[in-house]
Motif scaffolding. Structure first.
Motif, short mmCIF file in Angstrom:
data_model
loop_
_atom_site.label_atom_id
_atom_site.label_comp_id
_atom_site.label_asym_id
_atom_site.label_seq_id
_atom_site.Cartn_x
_atom_site.Cartn_y
_atom_site.Cartn_z
N ASP A 173 -0.73 -1.72 -10.25
CA ASP A 173 -1.26 -1.53 -8.89
C ASP A 173 -2.00 -2.82 -8.54
O ASP A 173 -3.17 -3.01 -8.87
CB ASP A 173 -2.20 -0.32 -8.86
CG ASP A 173 -2.59 0.06 -7.43
OD1 ASP A 173 -2.20 -0.64 -6.49
OD2 ASP A 173 -3.31 1.07 -7.29
N GLN A 174 -1.31 -3.72 -7.88
CA GLN A 174 -1.79 -5.09 -7.68
C GLN A 174 -3.11 -5.14 -6.92
O GLN A 174 -3.39 -4.31 -6.07
CB GLN A 174 -0.75 -5.89 -6.89
CG GLN A 174 0.63 -5.91 -7.47
CD GLN A 174 1.64 -6.43 -6.46
OE1 GLN A 174 1.31 -7.20 -5.56
NE2 GLN A 174 2.89 -6.03 -6.62
N GLU A 202 4.50 0.19 -12.79
CA GLU A 202 4.13 -1.17 -12.40
C GLU A 202 2.63 -1.27 -12.13
O GLU A 202 1.97 -0.25 -11.89
CB GLU A 202 4.92 -1.61 -11.18
CG GLU A 202 4.63 -0.78 -9.94
CD GLU A 202 5.54 -1.13 -8.77
OE1 GLU A 202 5.02 -1.59 -7.74
OE2 GLU A 202 6.78 -0.93 -8.90
N SER A 248 9.98 3.66 -13.28
CA SER A 248 9.26 2.45 -13.68
C SER A 248 7.76 2.69 -13.56
O SER A 248 7.32 3.60 -12.85
CB SER A 248 9.67 1.25 -12.81
OG SER A 248 9.30 1.47 -11.46
N TYR A 295 2.35 -12.33 0.49
CA TYR A 295 2.81 -10.96 0.66
C TYR A 295 1.60 -10.11 1.08
O TYR A 295 0.49 -10.36 0.60
CB TYR A 295 3.41 -10.42 -0.64
CG TYR A 295 4.22 -9.18 -0.42
CD1 TYR A 295 5.52 -9.27 0.06
CD2 TYR A 295 3.67 -7.92 -0.61
CE1 TYR A 295 6.27 -8.13 0.31
CE2 TYR A 295 4.41 -6.78 -0.35
CZ TYR A 295 5.71 -6.89 0.11
OH TYR A 295 6.45 -5.76 0.38
N ASP A 331 7.24 -9.79 3.67
CA ASP A 331 8.15 -8.66 3.63
C ASP A 331 9.09 -8.71 4.83
O ASP A 331 8.68 -9.06 5.94
CB ASP A 331 7.35 -7.35 3.65
CG ASP A 331 8.21 -6.14 3.36
OD1 ASP A 331 8.21 -5.69 2.20
OD2 ASP A 331 8.88 -5.64 4.29
N ARG A 366 6.80 5.13 -10.47
CA ARG A 366 7.96 5.50 -9.66
C ARG A 366 8.79 6.55 -10.41
O ARG A 366 9.04 6.42 -11.61
CB ARG A 366 8.82 4.29 -9.35
CG ARG A 366 8.15 3.27 -8.45
CD ARG A 366 9.14 2.19 -8.04
NE ARG A 366 10.33 2.74 -7.40
CZ ARG A 366 10.38 3.11 -6.12
NH1 ARG A 366 9.30 2.97 -5.34
NH2 ARG A 366 11.49 3.60 -5.61
N SER A 400 7.44 -5.51 -4.29
CA SER A 400 7.99 -4.57 -5.27
C SER A 400 8.85 -3.57 -4.52
O SER A 400 8.84 -3.51 -3.28
CB SER A 400 6.87 -3.84 -6.02
OG SER A 400 6.20 -2.93 -5.16
N LYS A 401 9.59 -2.79 -5.27
CA LYS A 401 10.43 -1.77 -4.64
C LYS A 401 9.58 -0.78 -3.85
O LYS A 401 9.96 -0.33 -2.77
CB LYS A 401 11.23 -1.04 -5.71
CG LYS A 401 12.28 -0.09 -5.16
CD LYS A 401 13.14 0.49 -6.28
CE LYS A 401 14.22 1.42 -5.73
NZ LYS A 401 15.07 1.97 -6.83
N THR A 402 8.40 -0.47 -4.38
CA THR A 402 7.50 0.47 -3.71
C THR A 402 7.02 -0.08 -2.38
O THR A 402 7.06 0.61 -1.35
CB THR A 402 6.31 0.80 -4.61
OG1 THR A 402 6.79 1.32 -5.85
CG2 THR A 402 5.40 1.81 -3.95
N THR A 403 6.53 -1.32 -2.37
CA THR A 403 6.03 -1.89 -1.11
C THR A 403 7.16 -2.02 -0.10
O THR A 403 6.98 -1.75 1.09
CB THR A 403 5.39 -3.27 -1.36
OG1 THR A 403 6.36 -4.17 -1.92
CG2 THR A 403 4.20 -3.15 -2.30
#
Length: 577
Positions: A117-118, A115, A113, A332, A336, A63, A301-304
């Motif tokens: 990549d789930q 993070e 940030s 998730y 959301d 990010r 996350s903030k991205t999702t």
């Protein structure tokens, strides 16, 4: 969503003596038997599994502040590889060495940030008991293409008012609405879906061919084809389905909707969060009004959050499966705030044993023993016949499609290599009480004792039959599941000749919240078709306020607001200003 927790077990030929002292068991397993699952070939892993990075790099989301200016160039400067650049959030997805390259990026003042990549997954087919009386689409039923699930959600009451079994002119069928299925891809030549697809993208291989088939590697899971059929199977376009189905096949909830297909799941049902988020943005680009997600398993996350918020702001309703872990919280991205979470019920409107619920659950829909489209010839319909007794049966997904016969032998729970009393290496049909050990382990054990086919009887639920799945690759024999009641009858016929007959089909039965979510997605498409100017919030309000209350009065954690009802939702929507 798809639950894949199957044991990866390699069991090669075993010829040594059996240590069991039970005189009713044979003294050794049969020679030259190869049974069990096999690991994926190296070339298959490389081509079709996006999670395998042999160069040691890991996948991350980076990010940036200031809207990500020069983000891609900076990642390249430190030696990383950008795999996706997002428009609705200041972030990029990249492959990089976490030790060296991440340290360099972390020092960059423009980086907000970094993070993980789930990894996300499809989490079906789930094991679920089904009710034998209400489970099947009866031959000769009128109208023939209407499945029990379609009737349960009132879809036909929206577009077949005259009751002739076909969509009526000028009724909302999903026509003019684009619905995006983010899944494993599609059998693009399936007769029920061939005319439904208007756009597609394979995010894994970065091309415009979202097929679930790979030359040289065969079919994928079929998950996306099953989901798409629930939504959009066309009237009168049936594939191979005899003897259980007529040549007209089945019909989807929104038989006029336009499908956008995005492939993000590999042959193991896995993906990364970045592929899903890129797919959401692609769906928006292509004009989707509804997005159907039968996958998940990550964390917010903030991205999702920003990607799903942007989709909502663009007028898209995102629907996702709640999960198959029977937890009191939804997975998730179903949890959301900009996504509608859908759980599963069975034919008696009871919460499916696997379905996840909780305070964020919005709706439920049919998700047990759902019949829908499957890659051509990869599904199967089964018949079990012992002395003219034919209990309801379901073939195991991905098991061989063959006809076998032999003496019916009691193998208990299939837990050991001496479990089949009276077995013979010349071949027999194993009767196994399901549930004592994992399905694939029981299969290996009875195959080593000479079984040429297996009948699994549900031993844990009165009147039900489980939908089971075998590992995709391996040496197996044909197998079916039957009800507990059917198992009780067959247990009295041990020693009799048993026949298992299977016919290849372009359809399959599957269970999971993966199957429930597309019912709601399809109903949402009907509402947008009836009122193109509707907002996602208006459609959501219509869906929730018209749902059939199944639990305690009002919203509850087992059923949300209740069972989605298409006709009722349309009535609510038409009354809105």
């Amino acid at each position: 969503m798809k639950r894949w927790g199957l044991m990866g077990l390699l069991a090669l030929a075993a010829c040594g003596p059996d240590d069991s002292s039970d005189k009713g068991a044979q003294s050794q397993v049969c020679p030259n038997i190869i049974a069990g699952s096999l690991s994926e070939p190296v070339e298959t892993r490389h081509v079709r599994a996006p999670l395998t990075d042999d160069d040691g790099r890991q996948r991350v989301i980076i990010r940036y502040r200031n809207q990500g200016v020069m983000a891609t160039a900076r990642v390249h400067q430190v030696g990383g590889q950008v795999t996706a650049t997002f428009r609705s959030t200041p972030a990029v997805a990249a492959r990089m060495s976490l030790q060296e390259q991440r340290a360099l990026l972390a020092e960059d003042p423009t980086v907000e940030s970094i993070e993980q990549d789930q990894e996300w997954r499809a989490l079906a087919p789930a094991t679920a008991p089904i009710h034998p009386i209400l489970a099947s689409v009866a031959r000769g039923a009128t109208p023939r293409e209407f499945t029990p699930g379609l009737r349960k959600v009132q879809a036909h009451e929206v577009w077949d008012v005259d009751g002739d079994g076909l969509p009526d002119p000028d009724r909302p069928t999903g026509a003019g609405v684009r619905l995006c299925v983010i899944d494993s891809g599609l059998d693009l030549e399936h007769p029920e879906l061939r005319d439904a697809v208007v756009a597609g993208r394979d995010l894994l291989e970065d091309d415009d061919d979202p097929s679930d088939f790979s030359s040289g590697h065969g079919w994928g899971t079929g998950h996306g084809t099953h989901v798409a059929g629930i939504i959009a199977a066309r009237p009168g376009h049936g594939g191979r389905g005899s003897p259980q189905l007529s040549d007209t096949g089945v019909m989807g909830v929104a038989p006029g909707v336009e499908l956008i297909i995005t492939r993000v799941l590999d042959i193991h049902g896995r993906t990364h969060m970045s592929f899903v988020l890129a797919a959401v943005e692609y769906c928006a680009e292509q004009g989707a009004k509804v997005i159907s997600l039968s996958l998940g398993g990550g964390v917010p996350s903030k991205t999702t959050f920003e990607v799903f918020a942007a989709a909502h702001a663009q007028g898209i309703l995102v629907v996702a499966a709640s999960g198959n872990s029977n937890a009191q919280r939804v997975d998730y991205p179903a949890s959301d705030p900009h996504v509608l979470a859908v759980g599963a019920v069975d034919s008696l409107d009871q919460r499916a044993t696997f379905s996840s619920g909780g305070s964020q659950l919005a709706l439920v829909a049919p998700g047990v023993d759902v019949l829908s489209t499957f890659p051509r010839g990869q599904g199967a319909f089964s018949t079990v016949d012992v002395r003219d007794t034919r209990p309801l049966s379901r073939s195991l997904l991905y098991a061989p499609i063959e006809n076998k016969w032999g003496k019916l032998v009691d193998c208990g729970g299939g837990a050991t290599l001496d479990s089949c009393k009276g077995s013979t290496c010349s071949g027999f049909v194993a009767y196994v009480r399901h549930g004592e050990v994992p399905t694939d382990m029981a299969m290996v054990n009875v195959m080593k004792q000479g079984a040429r086919a297996v009948i699994f009887a549900n031993s844990s639920w009165e009147g039900g039959v489980d939908i089971l799945t075998m590992p995709r690759r391996g040496q197996w024999v044909p197998a079916v599941t039957i009800t507990q009641a059917g198992g009780t009858v067959l247990h009295r016929m041990l020693g009799e000749l048993a026949r298992i007959s299977m016919s290849p089909a372009d359809y399959a039965y599957m269970s999971g919240t993966s199957m429930a979510a597309p019912y709601v997605s399809g109903v949402a498409a009907l509402l947008f078709s009836a009122r193109p100017s509707a907002t996602p919030d208006q459609v959501k309000h219509a869906l929730l306020s018209s749902a059939k209350d199944l639990g305690p009065s009002g919203h509850d954690e087992d059923f949300g607001h209740g069972l989605v009802q298409a006709r009722g939702a349309l009535e609510v929507l038409t009354q809105l200003p």
